[in-house]
Design an enzyme around this catalytic site. Structure first.
Site, PDB file in Angstrom:
ATOM      1  NE  ARG A 107      -5.948 -11.836  38.473  1.00  0.00           N
ATOM      2  CZ  ARG A 107      -5.112 -10.910  38.478  1.00  0.00           C
ATOM      3  NH1 ARG A 107      -5.483  -9.451  37.677  1.00  0.00           N
ATOM      4  NH2 ARG A 107      -4.029 -10.765  38.613  1.00  0.00           N
ATOM      5  CG  HIS A 134      -1.645 -12.004  43.238  1.00  0.00           C
ATOM      6  ND1 HIS A 134      -1.646 -12.965  42.179  1.00  0.00           N
ATOM      7  CD2 HIS A 134      -1.467 -10.636  42.440  1.00  0.00           C
ATOM      8  CE1 HIS A 134      -1.374 -12.387  41.062  1.00  0.00           C
ATOM      9  NE2 HIS A 134      -1.281 -11.200  41.199  1.00  0.00           N
ATOM     10  CD  GLN A 137       3.065 -10.024  41.501  1.00  0.00           C
ATOM     11  OE1 GLN A 137       2.281  -9.928  40.704  1.00  0.00           O
ATOM     12  NE2 GLN A 137       4.442  -9.612  41.369  1.00  0.00           N
ATOM     13  CG  ASP A 225      -0.787  -3.978  45.706  1.00  0.00           C
ATOM     14  OD1 ASP A 225      -0.646  -3.509  44.292  1.00  0.00           O
ATOM     15  OD2 ASP A 225      -1.677  -4.627  46.189  1.00  0.00           O
ATOM     16  CB  CYS A 266       2.277  -6.999  42.177  1.00  0.00           C
ATOM     17  SG  CYS A 266       0.674  -5.996  42.755  1.00  0.00           S
ATOM     18  NE  ARG A 294       2.588 -13.053  38.621  1.00  0.00           N
ATOM     19  CZ  ARG A 294       1.574 -12.511  38.229  1.00  0.00           C
ATOM     20  NH1 ARG A 294       1.342 -11.308  38.207  1.00  0.00           N
ATOM     21  NH2 ARG A 294       0.288 -13.193  38.131  1.00  0.00           N
TER      22      ARG A 294
END
Ligand code: CP
Ligand code: NVA
Length: 308
Positions: A107, A134, A137, A225, A266, A294
């Site tokens: 990440r 991402h 996700q 988000d 998310c 996830r």
């Protein structure tokens, strides 16, 4: 080398195989205790490095648990504690880590770091979020939608707010899984036009609609988000909040979508900012399944990368 760098860079049949494998592994566990190993131990003898240059709760814990359930071993590394954060090049880091571990998840901020890691590593690299995307996700999100509503192909997804990294991966997924996406947000925070164009070329209908009430008409899924991402300057917070406030997902907005429209986020969420608690905790919200998935989706991604 099978890196998992982005949804639009992964072949369509592979993406479908990953989702199917994630569903199978989830049902195979049949709700058994989390520390219990899976029946199959495909990661036995494998070592996985999980590198974080930004904070994380879900990505960090779900990858770590996933590796353990599959019989592998993992180590969580903080970018700032590595020589990487003190001048060692990404290429050299990639070469060295490849001598110790079988798989790298990173990440990071700049997408170029991920790409350089993949270029110089001799083991697969997984994108655990960059400023631009991402993908893990959204694989979990597609899995979650299909678990509740069946095939996502042909459905209408509405992205609200900031056209950020998570929105970009949704655009990639629209093209690959064959759903349509409507973006509703302020013009200053439009999604990356390169990805809008990519999804359109792939055959999806991508719409930009400034009126959130109109945008959600006929929606099968509404997504929110955070209004300030980890890579955004904190100094821009107030300006962003002012621009984004009209796009909050609240009951009034959800009522304008299809009655059975799902809500996803998310996480981490900022309650009463981008979404109200009434929606987050309401009957259409699948955020906890989304977070759980996830784990299953990433287990499938790791198996695909390693060919095990
Ligand atoms: N959704 C997500 O990636 O969460 P974390 O930042 O907690 O990993
Ligand atoms: N857009 C958010 C997602 C967090 C998982 C961020 O990049 O901070």
């Amino acid at each position: 080398m099978k890196h998992f760098l982005d949804i639009h860079k992964t072949d369509k049949p592979d993406l479908r195989r990953i989702i199917d494998s994630a569903h199978a592994m989830k049902s195979g566990r049949n709700g058994r205790p989390k520390a219990t190993p899976d029946d199959a131990q495909p990661l036995a003898g494998h070592m996985v490095a999980l590198i974080f240059e930004k904070p994380s709760t879900r990505t960090r814990v779900s990858f770590d648990v996933g590796v353990r359930q599959m019989g592998g071993q993992s180590m969580v590394l903080s970018g700032k504690d590595m020589q990487l954060g003190h001048g060692e090049t990404i290429a050299d880091t990639a070469r060295v880590l490849s001598r110790y571990v079988d798989l790298i998840m990173i990440r990071t901020f700049d997408e170029a770091v991920l790409e350089e890691m993949a270029e110089y590593a001799s083991v697969p690299v997984i994108n655990g979020l960059t400023d631009r995307s991402h993908p893990c996700q959204i694989m979990a999100d597609v899995m979650t939608f299909e678990e509740h509503r069946g095939p996502i192909a042909g459905k209408k997804v509405v992205w609200t707010g900031d056209g950020n990294n998570v929105c970009s991966s949704f655009l990639h997924a629209a093209g690959q899984f064959g759903f349509d996406l409507t973006f509703t947000g302020p013009v200053q925070l439009d999604p990356e036009m390169e990805f809008v164009g990519w999804a359109r070329n792939a055959g999806s209908t991508i719409t930009i609609e400034r009126d959130p009430m109109k945008a959600v008409e006929g929606a099968d899924l509404v997504v929110a988000d955070t209004w300030v991402s980890m890579h955004d300057a904190q100094s821009a917070r107030e300006r962003r909040h002012n621009m984004l406030r009209p796009f909050q997902v609240n009951k009034r907005l959800m009522d304008a979508a299809k009655p059975d429209a799902l809500f996803m986020h998310c996480l981490p969420a900022h309650r009463e900012e981008e979404v109200t608690s009434e929606v987050m905790d309401g009957p259409n919200s699948v955020i906890w399944d989304e977070a759980e998935n996830r784990l299953h989706a990433q287990k499938a991604i790791m198996r695909w990368c390693l060919g095990v």
